[in-house]
Design an enzyme around this catalytic site. Structure first.
Site, PDB file in Angstrom:
ATOM      1  N   LYS A 214       0.817  -1.218   0.000  1.00  0.00           N
ATOM      2  CA  LYS A 214       0.000   0.000   0.000  1.00  0.00           C
ATOM      3  C   LYS A 214       0.849   1.267   0.000  1.00  0.00           C
ATOM      4  O   LYS A 214       2.028   1.236   0.325  1.00  0.00           O
ATOM      5  CB  LYS A 214      -0.962  -0.014   1.202  1.00  0.00           C
ATOM      6  CG  LYS A 214      -2.173  -0.915   0.948  1.00  0.00           C
ATOM      7  CD  LYS A 214      -3.180  -0.878   2.071  1.00  0.00           C
ATOM      8  CE  LYS A 214      -4.334  -1.835   1.762  1.00  0.00           C
ATOM      9  NZ  LYS A 214      -5.281  -1.931   2.905  1.00  0.00           N
ATOM     10  N   ARG A 248      -3.211  -9.853   5.494  1.00  0.00           N
ATOM     11  CA  ARG A 248      -3.623  -9.916   4.077  1.00  0.00           C
ATOM     12  C   ARG A 248      -2.476  -9.439   3.200  1.00  0.00           C
ATOM     13  O   ARG A 248      -2.061  -8.291   3.306  1.00  0.00           O
ATOM     14  CB  ARG A 248      -4.863  -9.035   3.905  1.00  0.00           C
ATOM     15  CG  ARG A 248      -5.464  -9.033   2.512  1.00  0.00           C
ATOM     16  CD  ARG A 248      -6.707  -8.144   2.480  1.00  0.00           C
ATOM     17  NE  ARG A 248      -7.269  -8.061   1.151  1.00  0.00           N
ATOM     18  CZ  ARG A 248      -6.884  -7.206   0.212  1.00  0.00           C
ATOM     19  NH1 ARG A 248      -5.915  -6.347   0.474  1.00  0.00           N
ATOM     20  NH2 ARG A 248      -7.453  -7.209  -0.970  1.00  0.00           N
TER      21      ARG A 248
HETATM   22  C1  8Y4 Z   1      -1.104  -1.735  -3.982  1.00  0.00           C
HETATM   23  C2  8Y4 Z   1      -1.754  -2.910  -3.740  1.00  0.00           C
HETATM   24  C3  8Y4 Z   1      -1.665  -0.560  -3.570  1.00  0.00           C
HETATM   25  C4  8Y4 Z   1      -2.969  -2.924  -3.084  1.00  0.00           C
HETATM   26  C5  8Y4 Z   1      -2.889  -0.571  -2.924  1.00  0.00           C
HETATM   27  C6  8Y4 Z   1      -3.539  -1.758  -2.679  1.00  0.00           C
HETATM   28  C7  8Y4 Z   1      -7.960  -4.282   2.579  1.00  0.00           C
HETATM   29  C8  8Y4 Z   1      -9.026  -5.084   2.184  1.00  0.00           C
HETATM   30  C9  8Y4 Z   1      -8.211  -4.051   0.455  1.00  0.00           C
HETATM   31  C10 8Y4 Z   1      -7.610  -4.243   3.964  1.00  0.00           C
HETATM   32  C11 8Y4 Z   1      -9.403  -5.806   4.319  1.00  0.00           C
HETATM   33  C12 8Y4 Z   1      -5.454  -2.694  -1.470  1.00  0.00           C
HETATM   34  C13 8Y4 Z   1     -10.171  -5.578   0.022  1.00  0.00           C
HETATM   35  C14 8Y4 Z   1      -6.823  -2.247  -1.109  1.00  0.00           C
HETATM   36  N1  8Y4 Z   1      -7.447  -3.649   1.490  1.00  0.00           N
HETATM   37  N2  8Y4 Z   1      -9.745  -5.847   3.035  1.00  0.00           N
HETATM   38  N3  8Y4 Z   1      -9.173  -4.930   0.851  1.00  0.00           N
HETATM   39  N4  8Y4 Z   1      -8.365  -5.025   4.789  1.00  0.00           N
HETATM   40  N5  8Y4 Z   1     -10.093  -6.541   5.213  1.00  0.00           N
HETATM   41  N6  8Y4 Z   1      -4.763  -1.689  -2.052  1.00  0.00           N
HETATM   42  O1  8Y4 Z   1      -6.710  -3.538   4.423  1.00  0.00           O
HETATM   43  O2  8Y4 Z   1      -5.054  -3.803  -1.271  1.00  0.00           O
HETATM   44  S1  8Y4 Z   1      -8.040  -3.539  -1.195  1.00  0.00           S
END
Ligand code: 8Y4
Length: 274
Positions: A214, A248
């Site tokens: 992130k 996660r």
């Molecule tokens: C690069 C990769 C940059 C991924 C941003 C991202 C969470 C979640 C997401 C979390 C739970 C993400 C569906 C966002 N984040 N579910 N989901 N907790 N429970 N962004 O932190 O991965 S999606």
């Protein structure tokens, strides 16, 4: 699935990319998602998280039919060769119901069951739910978020949603909480939340943490998304040490190794009482 964990569980993020003109359409997408699932399982994932709607800032909303097509056949296919616990990352009641029918084991809702019909659908499935904090909505949530006390506000919100879920018929033993890193929080607010993971642990609910790749890692290291593995591992180790129950991640093999080290260091044999 039971939510009593003796060690942190690794939740592998399974990408379901949108159809595009260049990827050969649905068939190739199905194949590559299945290959990705097999790889995450081989690497030692404890849970797979399957989502058909991007929650990134600025992402286009996905119509219900498209979200169903992306997720349900995939869950059915995985169920054909593995009994690994599957989490459905969705906020839509119809997707929750269909996923449960197809064999999903957990509902992961970034809206914490606040969308119309979601609470009722989750109750009907009988599945455990992860309730996540998000301030605002995905499109605009990163526009200058402000809190008086981010930790108390996020914690109070989650405890309130957990109460609502229980009133509706979801047993306490089937609820996980998640502070929602990056969802309507700037870097300093994300760090304040991370430093306070013990206060979330103290609620007694199992804790899920998602930081992999992130932008808060980019904010610290200055690295673009494809160079955030080391930062992601550092946060996974710290999250495990703070007592997180589910972590996660995109990079399951690397995270497993790092958590095996944490476990080995924590496995100090206890004195036998005389
Ligand atoms: C690069 C990769 C940059 C991924 C941003 C991202 C969470 C979640 C997401 C979390 C739970 C993400 C569906 C966002 N984040 N579910 N989901 N907790 N429970 N962004 O932190 O991965 S999606």
């Amino acid at each position: 699935m039971k939510l009593e964990f003796t060690r942190p569980q690794v939740m592998g993020i399974l990408n379901v990319t949108p159809d595009s003109f260049s990827d050969g359409g649905r068939f190739l997408r199905r194949v590559s998602a299945l290959e990705h699932a097999r790889r995450l399982i081989d690497e030692g994932a404890d849970i797979l998280d399957i989502g058909g709607e991007s929650t990134r800032p600025g992402a286009e909303p996905v119509p219900l039919e498209e979200e169903l097509k992306r997720t349900i056949p995939l869950i059915e296919s995985i169920r054909g060769f593995s009994d690994i616990p599957i989490s459905i990352d969705s906020s839509k009641p119809e997707v929750m119901r269909a996923a449960a029918e197809a064999g999903a084991d957990l509902i992961n809702d970034v809206w914490a069951l606040r969308r119309p019909g979601a609470l009722e659908a989750a109750v009907e499935t009988g599945l455990p739910v992860c309730l996540m904090h998000m301030r605002g909505e995905p499109g605009s949530m990163q526009q200058n978020p402000q809190y008086d006390d981010v930790v108390s506000e996020v914690r109070d919100f989650l405890l309130q949603r957990a109460e609502v879920a229980q009133q509706a018929g979801i047993p306490r033993s089937r609820i996980l909480l998640d502070p929602g890193f990056g969802f309507g929080k700037n870097l300093e607010q994300n760090l304040q939340l991370f430093r306070a993971l013990d206060r979330f642990k103290a609620t007694g609910y199992p804790l899920l943490v998602g930081i992999s790749r992130k932008s808060m890692i980019g904010g610290i290291t200055g690295r673009p998304v494809e160079q955030r593995l080391a930062g992601s591992i550092a946060f996974a180790v710290l999250a495990a040490q703070a007592g997180s129950d589910v972590i996660r991640v995109h990079d399951v093999a690397e995270t497993r190794d790092a958590l095996a080290i944490v476990q080995a260091v924590e496995d100090q044999p206890q004195d036998t009482p005389s």
